[in-house]
Design an enzyme around this catalytic site. Structure first.
Site, mmCIF file in Angstrom:
data_model
loop_
_atom_site.group_PDB
_atom_site.id
_atom_site.type_symbol
_atom_site.label_atom_id
_atom_site.label_comp_id
_atom_site.label_asym_id
_atom_site.label_seq_id
_atom_site.Cartn_x
_atom_site.Cartn_y
_atom_site.Cartn_z
ATOM 1 N N ARG A 152 -17.739 -6.932 21.458
ATOM 2 C CA ARG A 152 -16.290 -6.824 21.300
ATOM 3 C C ARG A 152 -15.909 -5.903 20.148
ATOM 4 O O ARG A 152 -16.708 -5.661 19.246
ATOM 5 C CB ARG A 152 -15.709 -8.203 20.965
ATOM 6 C CG ARG A 152 -15.552 -9.081 22.158
ATOM 7 C CD ARG A 152 -15.099 -10.458 21.723
ATOM 8 N NE ARG A 152 -14.811 -11.289 22.884
ATOM 9 C CZ ARG A 152 -14.786 -12.606 22.879
ATOM 10 N NH1 ARG A 152 -15.038 -13.274 21.761
ATOM 11 N NH2 ARG A 152 -14.509 -13.278 23.965
ATOM 12 N N ARG A 207 -0.140 -4.175 0.694
ATOM 13 C CA ARG A 207 1.211 -3.746 1.102
ATOM 14 C C ARG A 207 1.346 -2.232 1.055
ATOM 15 O O ARG A 207 1.747 -1.612 2.018
ATOM 16 C CB ARG A 207 2.253 -4.301 0.114
ATOM 17 C CG ARG A 207 2.460 -5.766 0.095
ATOM 18 C CD ARG A 207 3.268 -6.138 -1.146
ATOM 19 N NE ARG A 207 4.547 -5.438 -1.143
ATOM 20 C CZ ARG A 207 5.633 -5.901 -0.527
ATOM 21 N NH1 ARG A 207 5.586 -7.046 0.099
ATOM 22 N NH2 ARG A 207 6.764 -5.233 -0.558
ATOM 23 N N ASP A 250 -3.985 -6.962 -4.713
ATOM 24 C CA ASP A 250 -3.881 -5.630 -4.085
ATOM 25 C C ASP A 250 -4.439 -4.511 -4.970
ATOM 26 O O ASP A 250 -4.671 -3.406 -4.486
ATOM 27 C CB ASP A 250 -2.414 -5.301 -3.778
ATOM 28 C CG ASP A 250 -1.864 -6.123 -2.632
ATOM 29 O OD1 ASP A 250 -2.595 -6.980 -2.112
ATOM 30 O OD2 ASP A 250 -0.696 -5.903 -2.252
ATOM 31 N N ASP A 290 3.545 -5.958 -9.891
ATOM 32 C CA ASP A 290 4.590 -4.966 -10.070
ATOM 33 C C ASP A 290 5.994 -5.590 -10.269
ATOM 34 O O ASP A 290 6.687 -5.282 -11.239
ATOM 35 C CB ASP A 290 4.551 -4.118 -8.788
ATOM 36 C CG ASP A 290 5.402 -2.910 -8.892
ATOM 37 O OD1 ASP A 290 5.225 -2.170 -9.857
ATOM 38 O OD2 ASP A 290 6.269 -2.726 -8.014
ATOM 39 N N GLY A 291 6.374 -6.510 -9.371
ATOM 40 C CA GLY A 291 7.718 -7.100 -9.416
ATOM 41 C C GLY A 291 7.950 -7.879 -10.697
ATOM 42 O O GLY A 291 8.956 -7.687 -11.400
ATOM 43 N N THR A 292 7.002 -8.746 -11.036
ATOM 44 C CA THR A 292 7.132 -9.590 -12.233
ATOM 45 C C THR A 292 7.168 -8.727 -13.496
ATOM 46 O O THR A 292 7.955 -8.983 -14.420
ATOM 47 C CB THR A 292 5.935 -10.570 -12.300
ATOM 48 O OG1 THR A 292 5.926 -11.323 -11.092
ATOM 49 C CG2 THR A 292 5.998 -11.485 -13.494
ATOM 50 N N HIS A 351 -3.541 -15.314 3.773
ATOM 51 C CA HIS A 351 -3.589 -15.912 2.434
ATOM 52 C C HIS A 351 -4.945 -16.494 2.073
ATOM 53 O O HIS A 351 -5.142 -16.889 0.916
ATOM 54 C CB HIS A 351 -2.474 -16.948 2.298
ATOM 55 C CG HIS A 351 -1.123 -16.307 2.360
ATOM 56 N ND1 HIS A 351 -0.541 -15.947 3.544
ATOM 57 C CD2 HIS A 351 -0.285 -15.905 1.387
ATOM 58 C CE1 HIS A 351 0.626 -15.360 3.298
ATOM 59 N NE2 HIS A 351 0.807 -15.324 1.991
ATOM 60 N N THR A 363 -2.806 -8.955 -9.455
ATOM 61 C CA THR A 363 -2.529 -8.793 -8.020
ATOM 62 C C THR A 363 -3.842 -8.579 -7.289
ATOM 63 O O THR A 363 -4.707 -7.832 -7.762
ATOM 64 C CB THR A 363 -1.591 -7.601 -7.692
ATOM 65 O OG1 THR A 363 -1.760 -7.265 -6.310
ATOM 66 C CG2 THR A 363 -1.862 -6.375 -8.504
HETATM 67 O O1 F6P Z 1 1.070 -8.647 -3.503
HETATM 68 C C1 F6P Z 1 0.091 -9.516 -3.134
HETATM 69 C C2 F6P Z 1 0.239 -9.913 -1.686
HETATM 70 O O2 F6P Z 1 -0.831 -10.750 -1.385
HETATM 71 C C3 F6P Z 1 0.340 -8.737 -0.710
HETATM 72 O O3 F6P Z 1 -0.886 -8.197 -0.375
HETATM 73 C C4 F6P Z 1 1.057 -9.357 0.457
HETATM 74 O O4 F6P Z 1 1.770 -8.400 1.175
HETATM 75 C C5 F6P Z 1 1.976 -10.316 -0.190
HETATM 76 O O5 F6P Z 1 1.432 -10.648 -1.447
HETATM 77 C C6 F6P Z 1 2.213 -11.561 0.633
HETATM 78 O O6 F6P Z 1 3.149 -12.339 -0.002
HETATM 79 P P1 F6P Z 1 3.600 -13.799 0.452
HETATM 80 O O7 F6P Z 1 2.744 -14.759 -0.285
HETATM 81 O O8 F6P Z 1 5.008 -13.882 0.054
HETATM 82 O O9 F6P Z 1 3.382 -13.900 1.933
#
Ligand code: F6P
Length: 365
Positions: free
Chosen positions: A176, A185, A141, A117-119, A285, A139
């Site tokens: 558990r 996000r 996401d 989205d941002g790019t 990550h 992405t």
């Molecule tokens: O947008 C992809 C994403 O992996 C999101 O799910 C997550 O909130 C964000 O990037 C994490 O970003 P960063 O690498 O800056 O921690």
């Protein structure tokens, strides 16, 4: 006529970025005899003296199965809101003209922006200022409109599903509750699909504020039925009724809001309401690292090849997109207009519920 294509990867990395780069280079050189250069570290590479490298056939050899991006990425460097120090204070400033000048210095004819989205918003802004741009949606996401799916998403779902399979055996052995925080996000796709594939008992997504009392009751009901363990998947952007979404330390990454901590918040609340041990796992990550699945290698390769096809047709301002079985071009503007969220009333949520999974709320409580 010889064209020079410049490609950059922006935002968080994602499995399949290298496959896109390889697809672009192979078809641009092989089919058209064009030249490709890679701008380093996303838009950061265009802020000062341009940082770039030649991408010939040798440069892309052996990268199809590699995670990450060989040209680097960054989620900083938004030229329309760049942190600039003025009188001892940092102000977000529009430096897009400088970025356009730097791009012109490269002598490239077109920019391929691979990102989320941002790019793509930045790409659209530069396109509106006259830069010939092609977008490629990326992405994990899967929250981008105008494409059925983004590459990288299916790899993330596979990684989370494998983690859930592994967590089942330890949860069951120790009786558990395991709370697993996953990325997402603004959209709960990863949580929902991996939760279904990994047989979660509850899935908490950003689209539906969840009920903590429903969650406690769901786990108590399972225990009463003899299932002495439970698996709860929480998207990082999920929040309970009346709660705010948790954000990570502000300021660290100026202009980019980060999520995180929802897993521990849910874990703590469960520990208070249940007489069971609770453990929290944040996959973080791990979901973005490593080799793309075959599906993502193929989709990313198709996107790379299609991007070159759109350039050959002069269709600037468009983004490659999967629609049904075909990869087509759509406007970047349509892709960034809205976020692709899970439909709370949609078939995927209903399927999970009919399988007995609580999705943010338990419809039977
Ligand atoms: O947008 C992809 C994403 O992996 C999101 O799910 C997550 O909130 C964000 O990037 C994490 O970003 P960063 O690498 O800056 O921690």
């Amino acid at each position: 006529m010889l064209k020079t294509l410049a490609i950059l990867t922006g935002g968080g990395d994602c499995p399949g970025l290298n496959a896109v780069i390889r697809g672009v280079v192979r078809s641009a050189i092989g089919l058209h005899g064009w030249r490709v250069i890679g701008i380093e570290d996303g838009f950061e590479g265009l802020i000062n003296t341009p940082r770039w490298r030649e991408l010939d056939l040798n440069a892309v050899r052996g990268i199809l199965s590699r995670g990450g991006t060989i040209i680097g990425t960054s989620n900083r460097g938004n030229p329309f809101a760049y942190p600039v120090e003025k009188n001892g204070k940092v102000e977000l400033t529009d430096i897009s003209d400088r970025v356009l000048d730097n791009f012109r210095k490269l002598g490239a004819d077109v920019l391929i922006a691979v990102g989320g989205d941002g790019t793509l918003r930045i790409a659209q802004g530069l396109f509106e200022k006259g830069l010939p741009v092609i977008g490629v949606p990326k992405t994990i996401d899967n929250d981008l409109q105008a494409t059925d799916v983004t590459f990288g998403y299916r790899t993330a779902v596979a990684i989370v599903t494998e983690a859930l399979d592994r967590l089942h055996s330890t949860a069951e052995s120790h009786h558990r509750v395991m709370v697993v925080e996953v990325m997402g996000r603004d959209a709960g796709w990863i949580a929902l699909e991996s939760g279904i594939a990994g047989s979660a008992d509850a899935i908490l997504i950003p689209e539906i504020p969840f009920s903590m009392s429903d969650l406690c009751q769901t786990i108590k009901n399972r225990a009463a039925r003899g299932s002495r363990f439970s698996i709860v998947v929480v998207a990082e952007g999920a929040s309970a009724d009346g709660e705010k979404v948790l954000l990570k330390t502000a300021g660290e990454n100026l202009g980019v809001e980060r999520r995180g901590g929802s897993g521990h918040r849910v874990g703590d609340a469960l520990a208070d309401c249940l007489d069971m041990e609770t453990r929290v796992v944040t996959l973080g990550h791990l979901q973005r690292g490593g080799s793309p699945t075959p599906y993502d290698r193929i989709l990313a390769s198709r996107f790379g090849v299609k991007a070159v096809e759109l350039i050959a047709a002069g269709r600037y301002g468009e983004m490659v997109s999967l629609k049904g079985r075909n990869v087509v071009g759509v406007t970047i503007a349509s892709a960034v207009a809205n976020i692709n969220r899970v439909d709370p009333q949609g078939e995927l949520v209903t399927t999970a519920q009919h399988l007995g999974i609580m999705v943010s709320r338990n419809p039977n409580q």
